[in-house]
Design a protein around this motif. Structure first.
Motif, PDB file in Angstrom:
ATOM      1  N   THR A 171       0.819  -1.215   0.000  1.00 23.92           N
ATOM      2  CA  THR A 171       0.000   0.000   0.000  1.00 23.92           C
ATOM      3  C   THR A 171       0.851   1.262   0.000  1.00 23.92           C
ATOM      4  OG1 THR A 171      -0.154   0.145   2.420  1.00 23.92           O
ATOM      5  CG2 THR A 171      -1.783  -1.234   1.284  1.00 23.92           C
ATOM      6  N   ALA A 172       2.171   1.124   0.050  1.00 25.66           N
ATOM      7  CA  ALA A 172       3.042   2.303   0.044  1.00 25.66           C
ATOM      8  C   ALA A 172       2.945   3.016  -1.298  1.00 25.66           C
ATOM      9  CB  ALA A 172       4.483   1.899   0.324  1.00 25.66           C
ATOM     10  N   ALA A 173       3.107   4.339  -1.261  1.00 24.41           N
ATOM     11  CA  ALA A 173       3.045   5.146  -2.486  1.00 24.41           C
ATOM     12  C   ALA A 173       4.396   5.084  -3.189  1.00 24.41           C
ATOM     13  CB  ALA A 173       2.671   6.588  -2.146  1.00 24.41           C
ATOM     14  N   LEU A 174       4.602   4.014  -3.939  1.00 31.55           N
ATOM     15  CA  LEU A 174       5.853   3.846  -4.676  1.00 31.55           C
ATOM     16  C   LEU A 174       5.632   4.282  -6.124  1.00 31.55           C
ATOM     17  CD1 LEU A 174       7.026   0.359  -3.339  1.00 31.55           C
ATOM     18  CD2 LEU A 174       7.705   2.633  -2.556  1.00 31.55           C
ATOM     19  N   ASP A 175       6.238   5.397  -6.501  1.00 36.11           N
ATOM     20  CA  ASP A 175       6.093   5.850  -7.878  1.00 36.11           C
ATOM     21  C   ASP A 175       7.056   5.066  -8.778  1.00 36.11           C
ATOM     22  OD1 ASP A 175       8.585   6.904  -7.304  1.00 36.11           O
ATOM     23  OD2 ASP A 175       7.912   8.987  -7.288  1.00 36.11           O
ATOM     24  N   GLY A 176       7.069   5.401 -10.066  1.00 37.83           N
ATOM     25  CA  GLY A 176       7.899   4.677 -11.011  1.00 37.83           C
ATOM     26  C   GLY A 176       9.375   4.728 -10.669  1.00 37.83           C
ATOM     27  N   GLU A 177       9.831   5.878 -10.183  1.00 34.73           N
ATOM     28  CA  GLU A 177      11.238   6.012  -9.822  1.00 34.73           C
ATOM     29  C   GLU A 177      11.605   5.098  -8.658  1.00 34.73           C
ATOM     30  OE1 GLU A 177      14.338   9.341  -7.989  1.00 34.73           O
ATOM     31  OE2 GLU A 177      12.347   9.952  -8.656  1.00 34.73           O
ATOM     32  N   CYS A 178      10.740   5.045  -7.651  1.00 34.73           N
ATOM     33  CA  CYS A 178      10.986   4.177  -6.494  1.00 34.73           C
ATOM     34  C   CYS A 178      11.040   2.715  -6.913  1.00 34.73           C
ATOM     35  CB  CYS A 178       9.900   4.378  -5.435  1.00 34.73           C
ATOM     36  SG  CYS A 178       9.950   5.975  -4.587  1.00 34.73           S
ATOM     37  N   SER A 180      11.669   1.488  -9.839  1.00 37.65           N
ATOM     38  CA  SER A 180      12.845   1.242 -10.667  1.00 37.65           C
ATOM     39  C   SER A 180      14.099   1.078  -9.806  1.00 37.65           C
ATOM     40  CB  SER A 180      13.032   2.395 -11.655  1.00 37.65           C
ATOM     41  OG  SER A 180      14.170   2.192 -12.456  1.00 37.65           O
ATOM     42  N   ARG A 181      14.232   1.908  -8.774  1.00 37.28           N
ATOM     43  CA  ARG A 181      15.400   1.813  -7.896  1.00 37.28           C
ATOM     44  C   ARG A 181      15.389   0.510  -7.111  1.00 37.28           C
ATOM     45  NH1 ARG A 181      16.388   7.473  -4.845  1.00 37.28           N
ATOM     46  NH2 ARG A 181      18.135   6.238  -4.032  1.00 37.28           N
ATOM     47  N   LEU A 182      14.215   0.087  -6.669  1.00 37.00           N
ATOM     48  CA  LEU A 182      14.130  -1.182  -5.946  1.00 37.00           C
ATOM     49  C   LEU A 182      14.496  -2.359  -6.848  1.00 37.00           C
ATOM     50  CD1 LEU A 182      10.893  -0.637  -3.826  1.00 37.00           C
ATOM     51  CD2 LEU A 182      13.188  -1.064  -2.924  1.00 37.00           C
ATOM     52  N   VAL A 183      14.018  -2.329  -8.080  1.00 30.54           N
ATOM     53  CA  VAL A 183      14.346  -3.410  -9.014  1.00 30.54           C
ATOM     54  C   VAL A 183      15.851  -3.430  -9.277  1.00 30.54           C
ATOM     55  CG1 VAL A 183      14.074  -4.222 -11.392  1.00 30.54           C
ATOM     56  CG2 VAL A 183      12.070  -3.521 -10.073  1.00 30.54           C
ATOM     57  N   SER A 184      16.452  -2.273  -9.487  1.00 32.58           N
ATOM     58  CA  SER A 184      17.897  -2.220  -9.711  1.00 32.58           C
ATOM     59  C   SER A 184      18.659  -2.748  -8.493  1.00 32.58           C
ATOM     60  CB  SER A 184      18.333  -0.784 -10.010  1.00 32.58           C
ATOM     61  OG  SER A 184      17.760  -0.320 -11.214  1.00 32.58           O
ATOM     62  N   ARG A 185      18.201  -2.363  -7.320  1.00 30.05           N
ATOM     63  CA  ARG A 185      18.882  -2.801  -6.080  1.00 30.05           C
ATOM     64  C   ARG A 185      18.729  -4.301  -5.855  1.00 30.05           C
ATOM     65  NH1 ARG A 185      21.910  -3.692  -2.907  1.00 30.05           N
ATOM     66  NH2 ARG A 185      22.429  -2.686  -0.935  1.00 30.05           N
ATOM     67  N   SER A 186      17.645  -4.882  -6.389  1.00 29.65           N
ATOM     68  CA  SER A 186      17.402  -6.312  -6.173  1.00 29.65           C
ATOM     69  C   SER A 186      18.409  -7.185  -6.897  1.00 29.65           C
ATOM     70  CB  SER A 186      15.986  -6.685  -6.623  1.00 29.65           C
ATOM     71  OG  SER A 186      15.863  -6.675  -8.043  1.00 29.65           O
ATOM     72  N   ARG A 187      19.185  -6.591  -7.801  1.00 29.46           N
ATOM     73  CA  ARG A 187      20.219  -7.379  -8.476  1.00 29.46           C
ATOM     74  C   ARG A 187      21.233  -7.906  -7.462  1.00 29.46           C
ATOM     75  NH1 ARG A 187      22.812  -6.082 -14.310  1.00 29.46           N
ATOM     76  NH2 ARG A 187      23.996  -8.025 -14.531  1.00 29.46           N
ATOM     77  N   HIS A 199       4.551  -7.380  -6.464  1.00 30.44           N
ATOM     78  CA  HIS A 199       4.102  -6.049  -6.047  1.00 30.44           C
ATOM     79  C   HIS A 199       3.077  -5.489  -7.038  1.00 30.44           C
ATOM     80  CE1 HIS A 199       4.185  -1.929  -4.595  1.00 30.44           C
ATOM     81  NE2 HIS A 199       4.846  -2.356  -3.542  1.00 30.44           N
ATOM     82  N   PRO A 200       1.999  -4.863  -6.543  1.00 33.30           N
ATOM     83  CA  PRO A 200       0.968  -4.337  -7.447  1.00 33.30           C
ATOM     84  C   PRO A 200       1.468  -3.211  -8.355  1.00 33.30           C
ATOM     85  CG  PRO A 200       0.528  -3.679  -5.174  1.00 33.30           C
ATOM     86  CD  PRO A 200       1.603  -4.715  -5.128  1.00 33.30           C
ATOM     87  N   GLN A 201       2.545  -2.531  -7.982  1.00 31.01           N
ATOM     88  CA  GLN A 201       3.072  -1.446  -8.805  1.00 31.01           C
ATOM     89  C   GLN A 201       4.088  -1.928  -9.849  1.00 31.01           C
ATOM     90  OE1 GLN A 201       1.814   1.602  -8.679  1.00 31.01           O
ATOM     91  NE2 GLN A 201       0.430   0.851  -7.095  1.00 31.01           N
ATOM     92  N   MET A 202       4.361  -3.221  -9.880  1.00 34.37           N
ATOM     93  CA  MET A 202       5.301  -3.748 -10.863  1.00 34.37           C
ATOM     94  C   MET A 202       4.705  -3.648 -12.264  1.00 34.37           C
ATOM     95  SD  MET A 202       8.233  -5.062 -11.506  1.00 34.37           S
ATOM     96  CE  MET A 202       8.787  -5.461  -9.849  1.00 34.37           C
TER      97      MET A 202
END
Length: 371
Positions: A171-178, A180-187, A199-202
């Motif tokens: 339910t957190a307000a994760l915009d596209g930038e957030c 994208s940064r999480l996906v990059s960090r998940s590497r 995640h629903p925002q994926m």
């Protein structure tokens, strides 16, 4: 002794306590609470809370009554504060200063108000991120409806545990930038992968990026969710596996060469750090300890120094050298791994094989699957 709000009407209460409460009256109330057993402290606090609410709460209750309410909370036992925090978790009538105070208390007391209090604003949550414990920061990251400003602050801090909690907050307000940064960090941070995949925002685009470095089970979930072309995804995954930064490639080649010539030693770790070559340190540590390179990278981003200590022990590094190693790694690695109490890594003596085994247990993915 109990306060009974029905003995005074609202007008009398406002007139009696409309100005600042005299210091001696506050002191007497606090002294009275200190001298009571827990059950009477609870009754006294409940009476003041009920009176505060009945006289208008934070928008209408006399300042003196609010002062009394907060002063009492300072002196009652922890279990009473916890019960109060649970009662005030979703209350909109409580004194804001009281809710802010409870949010910085021990985590069992703070958790209900951090999770739900409508009186905590983004500024309060940002202060909690900056000033409180890891447990408090994790609870902030899990707060329902978390705002984008707070989410971005969590990403800036780059704490693996808190970021993983944020990724799990649907339910957190994760915009596209957030995102994208999480996906990059998940590497590098494998714990992010499973919550992000669901995640629903994926988006399909981010899902395709995530696909490149997740395990088989998550790849299947991503393909089913977005109906992506498996052939195209596999090509992208192979390309990502072959792509590495120049420093990473050079470090891998150097350590492989040292190992082949039987010159890779624990002293190589110290030398690499003294020369500010963190990638060489990472690759050398992985080879010396015979540990997965991705797990070693995750250890350098952990919220505790223990995995790094275990890896260094598995590599044959003398434990007396570890404080200096930790200091150098943190200097070059944005303060990671965290070392909150300065002693979390101080484990009893163990063999290299035992340290390697404990390291692998600590760094295994939560779902038990390879990543």
């Amino acid at each position: 002794m109990e306060f009974r709000s029905e003995t005074r009407n609202e007008t009398e209460t406002r007139e009696a306590a409309s100005g600042p409460l005299p210091v001696d009256s506050l002191d007497q109330l606090v002294d009275l609470a200190k001298g009571q057993p827990p059950e009477r402290q609870h009754g006294l606090l409940k009476g003041v809370a009920d009176l505060y609410r009945s006289t208008g709460g934070r928008n209408g209750a006399p300042q003196a009554l609010g002062d009394a309410f907060i002063a009492l909370v300072h002196v009652v036992a922890a279990d009473i504060r916890q019960a109060l925090a649970e009662r005030l978790a979703d209350a909109d009538w409580a004194p804001v200063a009281l809710v802010q105070m409870l949010a910085t208390d021990a985590i069992d007391i703070a958790r209900p108000v951090i999770a739900a209090s409508p009186l905590l604003q983004d500024g309060d949550l940002l202060r909690l991120l900056a000033e409180t414990s890891l447990d408090h920061r994790v609870q902030v990251a899990l707060r329902p409806g978390l705002g984008v400003a707070v989410a971005r602050a969590i990403l800036e801090a780059d704490d693996p545990t808190v970021m993983t909690a944020l990724a799990s907050n649907r339910t957190a307000a994760l915009d596209g930038e957030c995102m994208s940064r999480l996906v990059s960090r998940s590497r590098e941070l494998a714990a992010l992968r499973a919550p992000l995949a669901r995640h629903p925002q994926m988006t399909p685009e981010l899902g395709a990026r995530l696909y490149q470095w997740v395990g088989e089970a998550l790849r299947q979930a991503i393909m089913e969710r977005f109906t992506l072309d498996p052939t195209r995804l596999e090509r992208a995954a192979r390309a990502a596996a072959q792509q590495a930064a120049p420093a990473d490639v050079a470090a891998a080649r150097l350590t492989a060469k040292l190992q082949a010539s039987d010159q890779l030693r624990p002293a190589t770790l110290i030398r690499a750090l003294r020369e500010d070559r963190l990638e060489v340190f990472i690759h050398a540590l992985s080879r010396l300890a015979r540990l997965d390179l991705d797990q070693v990278r995750r250890a350098l981003k952990a919220d505790t120094a223990r995995p790094l200590f275990l890896a260094c022990t598995a590599a044959g590094l003398d434990r007396a050298a570890f404080p200096a190693v930790l200091s150098e790694v943190r200097r070059m690695n944005h303060g990671f791994p965290r070392d909150p109490d300065g002693a979390d890594w101080r484990l009893a003596e163990r063999s290299a094989s035992q340290a390697a085994y404990e390291f692998q247990l600590l760094m295994a993915p939560d779902d038990g699957r390879p990543v």
